[in-house]
Structure formats: structure tokens, C-alpha cells
Design an enzyme around this catalytic site. Sequence first.
Site, PDB file in Angstrom:
ATOM      1  N   ARG A  54      53.384  42.323  -1.075  1.00 51.95           N
ATOM      2  CA  ARG A  54      54.696  42.230  -0.464  1.00 51.95           C
ATOM      3  C   ARG A  54      55.198  40.795  -0.572  1.00 51.95           C
ATOM      4  NH1 ARG A  54      53.527  38.986   2.534  1.00 51.95           N
ATOM      5  NH2 ARG A  54      55.686  38.620   3.117  1.00 51.95           N
ATOM      6  N   GLY A  55      56.486  40.616  -0.170  1.00 49.70           N
ATOM      7  CA  GLY A  55      57.127  39.320  -0.334  1.00 49.70           C
ATOM      8  C   GLY A  55      57.884  39.350  -1.660  1.00 49.70           C
ATOM      9  N   ALA A  56      59.110  38.814  -1.645  1.00 49.68           N
ATOM     10  CA  ALA A  56      60.016  39.004  -2.780  1.00 49.68           C
ATOM     11  C   ALA A  56      59.390  38.670  -4.142  1.00 49.68           C
ATOM     12  CB  ALA A  56      61.278  38.176  -2.550  1.00 49.68           C
ATOM     13  N   ARG A  94      61.197  49.521  -3.230  1.00 53.73           N
ATOM     14  CA  ARG A  94      61.709  48.719  -2.112  1.00 53.73           C
ATOM     15  C   ARG A  94      63.101  48.212  -2.522  1.00 53.73           C
ATOM     16  NH1 ARG A  94      58.016  44.967   1.261  1.00 53.73           N
ATOM     17  NH2 ARG A  94      59.641  45.518   2.748  1.00 53.73           N
ATOM     18  N   GLN A 193      54.019  39.854   9.877  1.00 49.24           N
ATOM     19  CA  GLN A 193      53.681  39.022   8.707  1.00 49.24           C
ATOM     20  C   GLN A 193      53.436  37.576   9.111  1.00 49.24           C
ATOM     21  OE1 GLN A 193      56.176  41.247   8.738  1.00 49.24           O
ATOM     22  NE2 GLN A 193      56.575  42.142   6.746  1.00 49.24           N
ATOM     23  N   ASP A 234      64.963  37.440   0.605  1.00 46.64           N
ATOM     24  CA  ASP A 234      64.697  38.604  -0.244  1.00 46.64           C
ATOM     25  C   ASP A 234      65.839  38.851  -1.213  1.00 46.64           C
ATOM     26  OD1 ASP A 234      62.109  39.990   0.916  1.00 46.64           O
ATOM     27  OD2 ASP A 234      63.220  39.040   2.521  1.00 46.64           O
ATOM     28  N   ASN A 244      66.984  38.359   4.701  1.00 53.82           N
ATOM     29  CA  ASN A 244      65.582  37.986   4.918  1.00 53.82           C
ATOM     30  C   ASN A 244      65.035  38.883   6.022  1.00 53.82           C
ATOM     31  OD1 ASN A 244      63.323  36.270   4.221  1.00 53.82           O
ATOM     32  ND2 ASN A 244      63.541  35.361   6.241  1.00 53.82           N
ATOM     33  N   LYS A 245      63.772  38.743   6.297  1.00 55.06           N
ATOM     34  CA  LYS A 245      63.086  39.607   7.263  1.00 55.06           C
ATOM     35  C   LYS A 245      63.864  39.722   8.572  1.00 55.06           C
ATOM     36  CE  LYS A 245      60.121  41.549   6.675  1.00 55.06           C
ATOM     37  NZ  LYS A 245      60.262  42.967   6.241  1.00 55.06           N
TER      38      LYS A 245
HETATM   39  O1  MRU Z   1      58.862  43.219   3.977  1.00 49.68           O
HETATM   40  P1  MRU Z   1      58.204  42.058   3.335  1.00 49.68           P
HETATM   41  O2  MRU Z   1      56.983  41.582   4.015  1.00 49.68           O
HETATM   42  O3  MRU Z   1      58.027  42.245   1.844  1.00 49.68           O
HETATM   43  O4  MRU Z   1      59.277  40.947   3.565  1.00 49.68           O
HETATM   44  C1  MRU Z   1      59.634  40.027   2.699  1.00 49.68           C
HETATM   45  C2  MRU Z   1      59.292  38.732   3.212  1.00 49.68           C
HETATM   46  O5  MRU Z   1      58.166  38.318   3.093  1.00 49.68           O
HETATM   47  C3  MRU Z   1      60.253  37.916   3.877  1.00 49.68           C
HETATM   48  O6  MRU Z   1      61.446  38.433   4.192  1.00 49.68           O
HETATM   49  C4  MRU Z   1      60.236  36.533   3.317  1.00 49.68           C
HETATM   50  O7  MRU Z   1      60.764  35.672   4.221  1.00 49.68           O
HETATM   51  C5  MRU Z   1      60.866  36.407   1.983  1.00 49.68           C
HETATM   52  S1  MRU Z   1      59.828  36.839   0.683  1.00 49.68           S
HETATM   53  C6  MRU Z   1      59.385  35.342  -0.064  1.00 49.68           C
END
Ligand code: MRU
Length: 350
Positions: A54-56, A94, A193, A234, A244-245
Site C-alpha cells: 500500500r501507499g501511492a 484501488r 498506518q 495519493d 491524502n489519507k
Molecule cells: O490506503 P493507503 O494506506 O494506501 O493510503 C495511502 C497512504 O499511504 C497515504 O495516504 C499517504 O499519505 C500517501 S502514499 C505515499
Amino acid sequence: MSLMNVNGKNYRAIWMEGTTVCMIEQNKLPFEFSIHYCKTIDDTCDAISTMITRGAGSIGAAGGYAMLQAILNSDDENLFQNLSNAKQKIDSTRPTAVNLSYATTRVLKAAETSKEFAIAEAHAVADECAEHGRLIGVYGNELIKDGFTIETHCNAGWLALVDYGSALSPIYAAHNSGKNIHVLVDETRPRSQGARLTAWELNQSGVPHTIIPDNAGAHYMSKGKVDIMIVGADRIAANGDTANKIGTLEKAIAAQYYGIPFYIAAPMSTIDLDTPNGKGIPIEERAEEEVTYSYGKDNKGNFHTILTASPGSKASNPAFDITPAELITGIITEKGIVKANIESIKKLFL
Ligand code: MRU
């Protein structure tokens, strides 16, 4: 050599061995460090949607590698059609992080030239992500003074960006250059996270930090305990509005109220020039059980999923929110720090 170091060994969050996509199993962290192996494109898609990776940036790398798996499984005659089908399937795992379709589009385009070129492109997506994270650290470090307390939300470290990270990369650079810093880590409900992944990463690197409840950010800001807030992204729309999250937006509002600089750190692959503003960014809605149940390990080492909300109540689980550009002090990219507006963003791509 990668920055990511676990128990004395260097890793990336995701890589390829033969036709298998290998990734750090993020759902088991911080309790267990293990590698998850995806033998088929379906395995890789499943690992993206269940957030094993996970994470962009790491999602983008996984998407590129899933395309590579599709290439290796395809006959030459139907390559382009098979890859187009694979892209559709991968992109739907996603919806918010644009790095996924950025990666699959790059590989598909490269396949127009040759299979070999497409394979090289998939590896390039992951390699560039790691290098861009490193450069974000170099630029972002300039914003961090000795003695600073930095607040961050979610996990935008090595795990989220193949290596180095986006929001955490400047923090690692500051720490490694000898600055005395402290990180306030938002726990980041509902998947935690921050409490699980960011805190674990910072622990591995010896960066001083404290986990704070999600609803405590404004409190610490009001007490003058936050010098700067840096978060990842993201998807960044052309005008600077940023997905973002979930929970990022309320932190940005609080930061502006208390006059605290609020920075987004992201590689340019997270910028979506085709989406004019935040209204066009799709927000992923995830299962309500992520809100009503919690998962962890007891002191005998056994894992449990337990109900932590009123039985039978409905829950809603938007995974991201949009922070309007006017709340963002600047965007830290691999090409430097820019203002969150369309003119500055477009200049980056010249
Ligand atoms: O749902 P996730 O854990 O894939 O979320 C993405 C993230 O990790 C965050 O939003 C993050 O701040 C950006 S990804 C580098």
C-alpha cells in the site's frame, strides 16, 4: 543501496524475482516482518486491494509489475489486447492513488514499441519511485530546522514509496544529517498506518517519535508543539488540491488556524494534470468492518480480530479526503518545492 533497513538488511517495499512479485507484508506489521509472494497477476491485484502492499508509490510499482506478469504470460500476437485487459483489472483495484494508472499506462505505451521495452519500463517505474523519494528528502530537509517537531499522518515512508518515502524522506534526511528532531505520528484510523507502519519504520531507523491519537493534532498545534506538518499524497490535481489519507483535511485546517506550515511531499507521478481540481478525484470507500473491528496480537502472540463498536451499527469508511490547495504551504517534489497552484505545478513539467 536502499535506505530501508530491517534488522540490518536492506530491502525495498516491493521487487520482482523471476515472474514473482515480492512485497513486504504490510498487514502483518509491526507484529511480524514477512515477505508476500505473488505468482500471478491475480495474486498481485489481490495484494493491492487487500493492502498487503500500500501507499501511492508502492501501489504504482505493484501495478507496473502486475503488467509485467501479464506480458510474461501473453503470446506475442495478442500482447496489446491482453495488456489492455490487464490494465483495466489492475487500475480498478484501488481508485484514488493515481500512481497505479500512471504505471500501467507507461507500461502499456511501452508495449507499443516492444515487449522488452515494456518490461524495462515496469522496472523503471519502481526504480524512479525510489530515486524520487530520495530527492524529496534532499529538498524537504531544507525545511526542517534543528530542534523541530514534525507532525505526519498515515504512512508515507519506505513502505509506501518503494524506498525512502515521500513525507518521511525529509525526516530521515534531517535525522541522518544530525538534526535533533521529534516526530508526532497520527495513529490514522481506521487502518492505523501511522501507529503501526510509520511508528515501526521510525523505530527501525532510530528516529525519536510519539504516536498521538488522531483527534489530538489540533491540541498539540494549539500548544505550540508542532513546528511543521508534512504528509504524503495519493493524487494531486492540476490546481494543487490534494487527496491524502482520511483525516488530512482536518489537520490542514487546524495547521492554517495556528499558522503552522503544512507541506505535501510527493513525486510528480502523483500529480494528475488531467484532473483540474479535487472535485474530480475519486474517493475510495472501503469496507465498514475496517471501522467497527480492530486487529492485533495479544501478549501470548496470538492474532485476533475484535469488534470495537456498537454491534449492528452501520459505519462509513471513506479512505481519503481532499485538502484544498489554499491550505497547502507547498509541495515537495523530486524537482524542488513548489507552490500548490496550477502555474507552479505546470512549470514542474516543462
Ligand atoms: O490506503 P493507503 O494506506 O494506501 O493510503 C495511502 C497512504 O499511504 C497515504 O495516504 C499517504 O499519505 C500517501 S502514499 C505515499
